[in-house]
Design a protein around this motif. Structure first.
Motif, PDB file in Angstrom:
ATOM      1  N   LEU A  34       0.867  -1.171   0.000  1.00  0.00           N
ATOM      2  CA  LEU A  34       0.000   0.000   0.000  1.00  0.00           C
ATOM      3  C   LEU A  34       0.903   1.219   0.000  1.00  0.00           C
ATOM      4  CD1 LEU A  34      -3.128   0.066   0.144  1.00  0.00           C
ATOM      5  CD2 LEU A  34      -2.909   0.523   2.587  1.00  0.00           C
ATOM      6  N   ARG A  35       0.479   2.279  -0.680  1.00  0.00           N
ATOM      7  CA  ARG A  35       1.250   3.518  -0.664  1.00  0.00           C
ATOM      8  C   ARG A  35       0.393   4.650  -0.141  1.00  0.00           C
ATOM      9  NH1 ARG A  35       4.372   7.053  -5.346  1.00  0.00           N
ATOM     10  NH2 ARG A  35       2.252   7.755  -5.839  1.00  0.00           N
ATOM     11  N   LEU A  36       0.925   5.320   0.864  1.00  0.00           N
ATOM     12  CA  LEU A  36       0.269   6.500   1.417  1.00  0.00           C
ATOM     13  C   LEU A  36       0.946   7.757   0.885  1.00  0.00           C
ATOM     14  CD1 LEU A  36      -0.059   5.417   5.158  1.00  0.00           C
ATOM     15  CD2 LEU A  36      -1.623   4.968   3.258  1.00  0.00           C
ATOM     16  N   SER A  37       0.143   8.791   0.722  1.00  0.00           N
ATOM     17  CA  SER A  37       0.666  10.088   0.289  1.00  0.00           C
ATOM     18  C   SER A  37       0.263  11.154   1.296  1.00  0.00           C
ATOM     19  CB  SER A  37       0.099  10.458  -1.086  1.00  0.00           C
ATOM     20  OG  SER A  37       0.425   9.505  -2.057  1.00  0.00           O
ATOM     21  N   CYS A  38       1.088  12.168   1.415  1.00  0.00           N
ATOM     22  CA  CYS A  38       0.785  13.278   2.313  1.00  0.00           C
ATOM     23  C   CYS A  38       1.133  14.573   1.586  1.00  0.00           C
ATOM     24  CB  CYS A  38       1.588  13.150   3.592  1.00  0.00           C
ATOM     25  SG  CYS A  38       1.464  14.575   4.701  1.00  0.00           S
ATOM     26  N   LEU A  39       0.115  15.344   1.315  1.00  0.00           N
ATOM     27  CA  LEU A  39       0.282  16.635   0.643  1.00  0.00           C
ATOM     28  C   LEU A  39       0.364  17.718   1.716  1.00  0.00           C
ATOM     29  CD1 LEU A  39       0.289  18.428  -1.908  1.00  0.00           C
ATOM     30  CD2 LEU A  39      -2.217  18.423  -1.763  1.00  0.00           C
ATOM     31  N   ALA A  40       1.453  18.485   1.659  1.00  0.00           N
ATOM     32  CA  ALA A  40       1.692  19.513   2.678  1.00  0.00           C
ATOM     33  C   ALA A  40       1.487  20.909   2.086  1.00  0.00           C
ATOM     34  CB  ALA A  40       3.106  19.382   3.213  1.00  0.00           C
ATOM     35  N   SER A  41       1.109  21.841   2.955  1.00  0.00           N
ATOM     36  CA  SER A  41       0.754  23.180   2.467  1.00  0.00           C
ATOM     37  C   SER A  41       1.901  24.179   2.509  1.00  0.00           C
ATOM     38  CB  SER A  41      -0.419  23.721   3.288  1.00  0.00           C
ATOM     39  OG  SER A  41      -0.016  23.927   4.631  1.00  0.00           O
ATOM     40  N   MET A  42       3.018  23.792   3.115  1.00  0.00           N
ATOM     41  CA  MET A  42       4.098  24.763   3.292  1.00  0.00           C
ATOM     42  C   MET A  42       4.706  25.178   1.947  1.00  0.00           C
ATOM     43  SD  MET A  42       4.249  21.913   5.359  1.00  0.00           S
ATOM     44  CE  MET A  42       5.810  21.098   5.641  1.00  0.00           C
ATOM     45  N   ARG A  43       4.914  26.467   1.783  1.00  0.00           N
ATOM     46  CA  ARG A  43       5.514  26.965   0.537  1.00  0.00           C
ATOM     47  C   ARG A  43       6.972  26.553   0.426  1.00  0.00           C
ATOM     48  NH1 ARG A  43       4.217  33.154  -0.445  1.00  0.00           N
ATOM     49  NH2 ARG A  43       5.192  32.594  -2.405  1.00  0.00           N
ATOM     50  N   ASN A  74       5.205  18.984  -3.167  1.00  0.00           N
ATOM     51  CA  ASN A  74       4.929  19.173  -1.730  1.00  0.00           C
ATOM     52  C   ASN A  74       4.369  17.906  -1.092  1.00  0.00           C
ATOM     53  OD1 ASN A  74       5.634  21.918  -1.995  1.00  0.00           O
ATOM     54  ND2 ASN A  74       4.092  22.508  -0.483  1.00  0.00           N
ATOM     55  N   THR A  75       4.904  16.773  -1.478  1.00  0.00           N
ATOM     56  CA  THR A  75       4.323  15.505  -1.057  1.00  0.00           C
ATOM     57  C   THR A  75       5.402  14.564  -0.525  1.00  0.00           C
ATOM     58  OG1 THR A  75       2.529  15.708  -2.679  1.00  0.00           O
ATOM     59  CG2 THR A  75       2.977  13.511  -1.800  1.00  0.00           C
ATOM     60  N   VAL A  76       5.032  13.866   0.545  1.00  0.00           N
ATOM     61  CA  VAL A  76       5.865  12.793   1.063  1.00  0.00           C
ATOM     62  C   VAL A  76       5.070  11.494   0.948  1.00  0.00           C
ATOM     63  CG1 VAL A  76       5.108  13.160   3.455  1.00  0.00           C
ATOM     64  CG2 VAL A  76       7.274  12.012   3.004  1.00  0.00           C
ATOM     65  N   TYR A  77       5.758  10.422   0.628  1.00  0.00           N
ATOM     66  CA  TYR A  77       5.118   9.134   0.383  1.00  0.00           C
ATOM     67  C   TYR A  77       5.615   8.087   1.389  1.00  0.00           C
ATOM     68  CZ  TYR A  77       4.242  11.332  -4.149  1.00  0.00           C
ATOM     69  OH  TYR A  77       3.861  12.189  -5.144  1.00  0.00           O
ATOM     70  N   LEU A  78       4.745   7.131   1.653  1.00  0.00           N
ATOM     71  CA  LEU A  78       5.138   5.979   2.445  1.00  0.00           C
ATOM     72  C   LEU A  78       4.720   4.731   1.684  1.00  0.00           C
ATOM     73  CD1 LEU A  78       6.299   4.745   5.001  1.00  0.00           C
ATOM     74  CD2 LEU A  78       4.017   4.881   6.037  1.00  0.00           C
ATOM     75  N   GLN A  79       5.707   4.039   1.142  1.00  0.00           N
ATOM     76  CA  GLN A  79       5.466   2.777   0.450  1.00  0.00           C
ATOM     77  C   GLN A  79       5.594   1.663   1.469  1.00  0.00           C
ATOM     78  OE1 GLN A  79       4.608   2.079  -2.809  1.00  0.00           O
ATOM     79  NE2 GLN A  79       4.490  -0.064  -2.163  1.00  0.00           N
ATOM     80  N   MET A  80       4.541   0.892   1.629  1.00  0.00           N
ATOM     81  CA  MET A  80       4.527  -0.181   2.615  1.00  0.00           C
ATOM     82  C   MET A  80       4.409  -1.515   1.890  1.00  0.00           C
ATOM     83  SD  MET A  80       2.069   1.533   5.524  1.00  0.00           S
ATOM     84  CE  MET A  80       0.615   1.607   4.487  1.00  0.00           C
TER      85      MET A  80
END
Length: 122
Positions: free
Chosen positions: A18-27, A76-82
């Protein structure tokens, strides 16, 4: 104010991925370290993995060799591949921003997403 929006949770069979994504708002996202935690019902929030602004990961022993964190600063994204997921009850996976790079304790993180739920069936 920092906003984090995760996606990609769900139900998966043991041994699956499963892959999770996290979209962050910081410029200035590229200047920030990021991290992932998980929390099962009735249990404490547990550090899973972090990544520095220099793209250096640090993993909890329980996920080393199975999980991979990565980041795309242009998105602006960090991923977690599990991968090779182990069976277990539901857990919420949280994306978070630490006050200092390399932190592994929840109290060292300033901003949190809502967290998608991940359930691994046996």
């Amino acid at each position: 104010q920092v906003h984090l929006v995760e996606s990609g949770g769900g139900l998966v069979q043991a041994g699956g991925s499963l892959r999770l994504s996290c979209l962050a708002s910081m410029r200035t996202f590229s200047y920030y370290a990021m991290g992932w935690f998980r929390q099962a019902p009735g249990k404490e929030r547990e550090f899973v993995v972090g990544i520095t602004w220099a793209d250096e990961p640090h993993y909890a022993d329980s996920v080393k060799g199975r999980f991979t964190i990565s980041r795309d600063n242009a998105k602006n994204t960090v991923y977690l591949q599990m991968d090779s997921l182990k069976p277990g009850g539901p857990a919420v996976y949280y994306c978070a921003v630490p006050s200092r790079s390399g932190a592994t304790l929840p109290e060292s993180y300033d901003y949190w997403g809502q967290g998608p739920q991940v359930t691994v069936s046996s």
